[in-house]
Scaffold this motif. Sequence first.
Motif, PDB file in Angstrom:
ATOM      1  N   ILE A  98      30.702  38.750  34.320  1.00 28.39           N
ATOM      2  CA  ILE A  98      30.717  39.863  33.756  1.00 28.39           C
ATOM      3  C   ILE A  98      31.378  40.940  34.667  1.00 28.39           C
ATOM      4  CG2 ILE A  98      28.451  39.618  32.505  1.00 28.39           C
ATOM      5  CD1 ILE A  98      27.051  41.171  34.673  1.00 28.39           C
ATOM      6  N   GLY A  99      31.793  41.721  33.865  1.00 25.85           N
ATOM      7  CA  GLY A  99      32.942  42.994  34.624  1.00 25.85           C
ATOM      8  C   GLY A  99      34.389  42.421  34.502  1.00 25.85           C
ATOM      9  N   THR A 100      34.570  41.444  34.014  1.00 27.05           N
ATOM     10  CA  THR A 100      35.837  40.810  33.798  1.00 27.05           C
ATOM     11  C   THR A 100      36.148  40.424  32.328  1.00 27.05           C
ATOM     12  OG1 THR A 100      35.072  38.585  34.032  1.00 27.05           O
ATOM     13  CG2 THR A 100      36.171  39.818  35.999  1.00 27.05           C
ATOM     14  N   ASP A 101      35.155  40.799  31.519  1.00 25.48           N
ATOM     15  CA  ASP A 101      35.231  40.370  29.955  1.00 25.48           C
ATOM     16  C   ASP A 101      35.506  41.605  29.132  1.00 25.48           C
ATOM     17  OD1 ASP A 101      33.052  41.680  30.653  1.00 25.48           O
ATOM     18  OD2 ASP A 101      31.538  40.507  29.636  1.00 25.48           O
ATOM     19  N   LEU A 102      36.173  42.751  29.680  1.00 26.70           N
ATOM     20  CA  LEU A 102      36.641  43.792  29.048  1.00 26.70           C
ATOM     21  C   LEU A 102      38.200  44.140  29.243  1.00 26.70           C
ATOM     22  CD1 LEU A 102      36.108  46.287  27.257  1.00 26.70           C
ATOM     23  CD2 LEU A 102      35.101  47.465  29.371  1.00 26.70           C
ATOM     24  N   ASN A 103      39.052  44.214  28.327  1.00 30.61           N
ATOM     25  CA  ASN A 103      40.007  44.947  28.204  1.00 30.61           C
ATOM     26  C   ASN A 103      40.259  46.219  27.683  1.00 30.61           C
ATOM     27  OD1 ASN A 103      41.573  43.007  30.126  1.00 30.61           O
ATOM     28  ND2 ASN A 103      41.452  41.747  28.047  1.00 30.61           N
ATOM     29  N   LYS A 113      44.290  49.668  33.988  1.00 30.74           N
ATOM     30  CA  LYS A 113      43.819  48.851  34.973  1.00 30.74           C
ATOM     31  C   LYS A 113      42.629  49.500  35.473  1.00 30.74           C
ATOM     32  CE  LYS A 113      48.621  47.860  36.781  1.00 30.74           C
ATOM     33  NZ  LYS A 113      49.513  47.659  38.109  1.00 30.74           N
ATOM     34  N   SER A 114      41.740  48.325  35.851  1.00 30.62           N
ATOM     35  CA  SER A 114      40.355  48.763  36.147  1.00 30.62           C
ATOM     36  C   SER A 114      40.526  49.836  37.640  1.00 30.62           C
ATOM     37  CB  SER A 114      39.816  47.735  36.622  1.00 30.62           C
ATOM     38  OG  SER A 114      40.278  46.907  37.796  1.00 30.62           O
ATOM     39  N   TYR A 115      39.496  50.716  37.527  1.00 29.37           N
ATOM     40  CA  TYR A 115      39.374  51.816  38.417  1.00 29.37           C
ATOM     41  C   TYR A 115      38.140  51.500  39.379  1.00 29.37           C
ATOM     42  CZ  TYR A 115      40.232  55.873  41.320  1.00 29.37           C
ATOM     43  OH  TYR A 115      40.083  57.123  41.927  1.00 29.37           O
ATOM     44  N   PRO A 116      38.019  51.431  40.361  1.00 30.90           N
ATOM     45  CA  PRO A 116      36.926  51.240  41.197  1.00 30.90           C
ATOM     46  C   PRO A 116      35.991  52.765  41.116  1.00 30.90           C
ATOM     47  CG  PRO A 116      38.617  51.405  42.877  1.00 30.90           C
ATOM     48  CD  PRO A 116      39.113  51.354  41.674  1.00 30.90           C
ATOM     49  N   ILE A 117      34.845  52.413  40.475  1.00 28.68           N
ATOM     50  CA  ILE A 117      33.692  53.581  40.781  1.00 28.68           C
ATOM     51  C   ILE A 117      32.535  53.110  41.090  1.00 28.68           C
ATOM     52  CG2 ILE A 117      35.071  54.659  38.615  1.00 28.68           C
ATOM     53  CD1 ILE A 117      32.795  53.553  36.876  1.00 28.68           C
ATOM     54  N   THR A 118      31.828  54.093  41.535  1.00 27.41           N
ATOM     55  CA  THR A 118      30.171  53.986  42.064  1.00 27.41           C
ATOM     56  C   THR A 118      29.606  53.122  40.932  1.00 27.41           C
ATOM     57  OG1 THR A 118      30.178  55.926  42.882  1.00 27.41           O
ATOM     58  CG2 THR A 118      28.088  55.124  42.692  1.00 27.41           C
ATOM     59  N   GLN A 148      38.340  45.900  24.292  1.00 28.28           N
ATOM     60  CA  GLN A 148      38.440  44.829  23.582  1.00 28.28           C
ATOM     61  C   GLN A 148      37.437  43.559  24.543  1.00 28.28           C
ATOM     62  OE1 GLN A 148      42.116  42.870  23.214  1.00 28.28           O
ATOM     63  NE2 GLN A 148      42.774  44.315  21.684  1.00 28.28           N
ATOM     64  N   PHE A 149      36.274  43.359  23.901  1.00 28.99           N
ATOM     65  CA  PHE A 149      35.279  42.200  24.483  1.00 28.99           C
ATOM     66  C   PHE A 149      35.398  40.874  24.377  1.00 28.99           C
ATOM     67  CE2 PHE A 149      33.223  46.471  24.423  1.00 28.99           C
ATOM     68  CZ  PHE A 149      32.759  46.972  25.714  1.00 28.99           C
ATOM     69  N   LYS A 160      36.632  44.339  18.847  1.00 24.24           N
ATOM     70  CA  LYS A 160      37.361  45.478  19.496  1.00 24.24           C
ATOM     71  C   LYS A 160      36.613  46.539  19.101  1.00 24.24           C
ATOM     72  CE  LYS A 160      41.932  43.167  18.471  1.00 24.24           C
ATOM     73  NZ  LYS A 160      43.091  42.922  17.784  1.00 24.24           N
ATOM     74  N   PHE A 161      36.783  47.546  19.812  1.00 19.60           N
ATOM     75  CA  PHE A 161      36.031  48.832  19.746  1.00 19.60           C
ATOM     76  C   PHE A 161      37.204  49.954  19.776  1.00 19.60           C
ATOM     77  CE2 PHE A 161      32.554  46.168  20.844  1.00 19.60           C
ATOM     78  CZ  PHE A 161      31.383  46.910  20.276  1.00 19.60           C
ATOM     79  N   LYS A 162      37.071  51.139  18.828  1.00 16.17           N
ATOM     80  CA  LYS A 162      38.063  52.260  19.035  1.00 16.17           C
ATOM     81  C   LYS A 162      37.095  53.556  19.541  1.00 16.17           C
ATOM     82  CE  LYS A 162      42.139  52.814  17.392  1.00 16.17           C
ATOM     83  NZ  LYS A 162      43.464  52.180  17.914  1.00 16.17           N
TER      84      LYS A 162
END
Length: 166
Positions: A98-103, A113-118, A148-149, A160-162
Amino acid sequence: MNKKVISILGSAVAVGLLTTACSDSSNNGGTRVENSKKSKTSAKFYKVGETVKVDNVVYTLKSVEKTDERNEFADTKPQNVIKVVYHVKNCGKEELSIGTDLNVYGPNNSKLKSYPITGQTLDTIAPGKESDVVTGFGTDKLGDFELQFRPLVSINKAAKFKINVK
């Protein structure tokens, strides 16, 4: 000789039937998980709060919002950071990343690009278990985002979600 021809034809028909049965005929990937309150019309894109199933994984997009949080150690310094929170249920028989399943694609259709957050989630969950996932993405523009999941190892279309973020 006739048995060989019949065997080959039978195999070709079986493969054709399996391919047809496993294909996804919708344009939007995933299967909507219906609530009794929701209408049964299919939309081009799913929305916040809707639940969809892709392969053996059930996704519910909980929220997408702009955050003022910045990571001083991040390589990039985007103008905006969006925080995405979603729920995942693993209905399969194997552990799920999990955490790698979203674009996410930004207003200019560029992949973010992913951005590190708390609280960012990069983990796995066991079969039959579920988890909330938090992740961030950097963007210079706000507006319409496409999320996109799809499980990391899936060959099926992504759900796909908008979402509009201001």
